[in-house]
Design a protein around this motif. Structure first.
Motif, PDB file in Angstrom:
ATOM      1  N   ILE A  80       0.834  -1.199   0.000  1.00 25.82           N
ATOM      2  CA  ILE A  80       0.000   0.000   0.000  1.00 25.82           C
ATOM      3  C   ILE A  80       0.876   1.260   0.000  1.00 25.82           C
ATOM      4  N   ALA A  81       1.962   1.238   0.768  1.00 27.31           N
ATOM      5  CA  ALA A  81       2.875   2.387   0.780  1.00 27.31           C
ATOM      6  C   ALA A  81       3.488   2.592  -0.599  1.00 27.31           C
ATOM      7  N   GLY A  82       3.895   1.488  -1.228  1.00 28.04           N
ATOM      8  CA  GLY A  82       4.455   1.598  -2.579  1.00 28.04           C
ATOM      9  C   GLY A  82       3.437   2.132  -3.567  1.00 28.04           C
ATOM     10  N   MET A  83       2.191   1.658  -3.453  1.00 26.70           N
ATOM     11  CA  MET A  83       1.140   2.158  -4.332  1.00 26.70           C
ATOM     12  C   MET A  83       0.892   3.644  -4.075  1.00 26.70           C
ATOM     13  N   PHE A  84       0.905   4.059  -2.815  1.00 24.25           N
ATOM     14  CA  PHE A  84       0.720   5.473  -2.490  1.00 24.25           C
ATOM     15  C   PHE A  84       1.803   6.324  -3.139  1.00 24.25           C
ATOM     16  N   VAL A  85       3.046   5.881  -2.997  1.00 21.85           N
ATOM     17  CA  VAL A  85       4.159   6.640  -3.574  1.00 21.85           C
ATOM     18  C   VAL A  85       4.039   6.712  -5.091  1.00 21.85           C
TER      19      VAL A  85
END
Length: 125
Positions: A80-85
Motif C-alpha cells: 500500500i505504501a508503494g502504491m501510495f508513492v
C-alpha cells in the motif's frame, strides 16, 4: 531449483495479484480495498503452492500457515505504501504501479516464505 520454483509460484501469485488490482481499479474500487481482497486470495494460493511444491518437505498446518500469512501480511502495508508513492505522489496509473510494487517486494517474499515454511526440527529427548 528452489529459487526457480519460488519464482514460478511467485509469478503466478504476482499475476493473480495484479489481475485483482487492475480488475478492482476497473470496477471502481480504491487500491486499498482491492489490496485487502488480493491479500486474502493470494496468501491462500501462495501458501498452497509454496508448501506443496516450492519448498520440498515444507511443514504444513496451522502454525506454518500462520507464519506464512504473518510474513505476507508485512507485504500489505509495504504494498500500500508503494502504491501510495507511485500512484498518489508520482502519478503513475494503477496498471503500471501494481507491477512495479510487485517487483520491489520479490526478495522479501522469498526470504520470508522460506522462513515461514521451514520444517522445524524436533529435539530427541
Amino acid at each position: 531449483m528452489v529459487i526457480g520454483r519460488f519464482f514460478t509460484v511467485g509469478l503466478v501469485c504476482a499475476l493473480l495479484h495484479n489481475a485483482i488490482m487492475i480488475g478492482g481499479d476497473w470496477a471502481g474500487l480504491h487500491y486499498v480495498a482491492t489490496s485487502f481482497i488480493s491479500f486474502a486470495i493470494v496468501v491462500a494460493v501462495g501458501y498452497w503452492l509454496h508448501s506443496g511444491w516450492t519448498f520440498p518437505g515444507a511443514a504444513r498446518g496451522r502454525t506454518p500457515f500462520a507464519r506464512y500469512a504473518l510474513t505476507m501480511a508485512a507485504n500489505l502495508p509495504l504494498s500500500i505504501a508503494g502504491m501510495f508513492v507511485l500512484v498518489d505522489l508520482a502519478g503513475l496509473p494503477v496498471p503500471a504501479a501494481a507491477p512495479a510494487v510487485t517487483v520491489l517486494l520479490a526478495a522479501f517474499n522469498f526470504i520470508g516464505g522460506r522462513w515461514a515454511l521451514k520444517r522445524q526440527s524436533r529435539r530427541q529427548t
